[in-house]
Enzyme design. Sequence first.
Site, short mmCIF file in Angstrom:
data_model
loop_
_atom_site.label_atom_id
_atom_site.label_comp_id
_atom_site.label_asym_id
_atom_site.label_seq_id
_atom_site.Cartn_x
_atom_site.Cartn_y
_atom_site.Cartn_z
N ASN A 28 71.39 38.59 27.63
CA ASN A 28 72.46 39.77 28.08
C ASN A 28 71.76 41.17 28.10
OD1 ASN A 28 75.00 41.74 26.68
ND2 ASN A 28 75.14 40.26 28.81
N GLY A 32 68.20 49.32 27.51
CA GLY A 32 67.15 49.13 26.19
C GLY A 32 66.03 47.90 26.40
N HIS A 33 66.52 46.95 26.67
CA HIS A 33 65.50 45.85 26.88
C HIS A 33 64.36 46.08 28.00
CE1 HIS A 33 68.85 43.24 25.49
NE2 HIS A 33 68.03 42.92 24.43
N GLN A 57 69.39 32.66 13.15
CA GLN A 57 69.73 33.74 12.61
C GLN A 57 71.19 34.37 12.44
OE1 GLN A 57 67.12 35.39 16.02
NE2 GLN A 57 68.43 37.25 15.60
N LYS A 145 63.32 49.71 17.90
CA LYS A 145 63.63 50.33 16.70
C LYS A 145 64.90 50.48 16.29
CE LYS A 145 59.99 53.81 16.62
NZ LYS A 145 59.81 55.37 16.45
N LYS A 146 66.00 49.93 17.30
CA LYS A 146 67.33 49.71 16.73
C LYS A 146 67.60 48.92 15.79
CE LYS A 146 72.07 48.91 18.28
NZ LYS A 146 71.67 47.19 18.08
N VAL A 173 67.61 53.08 23.13
CA VAL A 173 68.22 53.79 24.37
C VAL A 173 69.47 53.66 24.13
CG1 VAL A 173 68.40 53.37 26.98
CG2 VAL A 173 66.29 52.65 25.96
N SER A 183 73.89 44.52 23.26
CA SER A 183 74.63 43.41 23.75
C SER A 183 76.01 43.23 23.39
CB SER A 183 73.70 42.01 23.61
OG SER A 183 72.47 42.26 24.21
#
Length: 275
Positions: A28, A32-33, A57, A145-146, A173, A183
Amino acid sequence: MQIHTTVDSLRVARRSAGRAALVPTMGNLHEGHITLMRQAGEHADAVIASIFVNRLQFGPNDDFDKYPRTLEADFEKLEAAGVAHVFTPDESAMYPTRQTYHVDPDPAQIATLEGAFRPGHFRGVATVVLKLLNIVQPDVALFGKKDYQQLMVLRNMVRQLAIPVEVLPGETVRADDGLALSSRNRYLSADERREAGRIYRCLTRIRDAIRAGDTHFDGLERAAMTELAAHHWQPDYVAVRRQADLQAPQTPNDALVVLAAARLGTTRLIDNLEI
Ligand code: PAF
């Protein structure tokens, strides 16, 4: 761009990929990705992206089942970003037998923040990332870093287990109102999306206050929690921490980061700003 769904296929391709950069994702993909993919391209001959929604996770009440899966659109974006290989295994390729060996991150580093609110989360992240690193054997791996605590946990895993890869961080971003791209933003209703920029504004206010000399961290954190709650958020934490280990600040010279997690409706958002 080559798409690999098996470990064997990816490994064959890896042999002739030269210096490789891995960008692990759960798909998704957003800007940023894609920024991370472009950054990865500056450090390697070939960028390898992985797309795998990692069940390990997610907690029992997390959004594993509804996590957005948009493979075809993701492939288009990756191709346009110059990615050479995508590794997109299904669960049976990634976990052909039940995963009974795990990486347990340092309890002191995951007893706080996301680790405290999402028990088992970082064990699942570290386990899948170690497995991806073993499969791909990249020279460089990039993480945004998010997910600040995730980046710290993975850096320490790589260091302590002497994994031969360089970990590079990618900047967060943001949308025009400051909301960090994620996402999970797509779960927000139109009204919630209009409200969602508040978390960034709260973090900005704390950052600016600290930069201006305010050291009353508790008061700053409490004010932000109160503001979020007053606007129908359910905040989990707003916390000023040391960048190095995410523990409480000890000395005036500590480099700091302010981190927050809060639920808006049913969507849990996290964000942070370095100070
Ligand atoms: O940050 C993510 O998207 C995931 O936690 C990661 C690193 C791809 C592991 O599943």
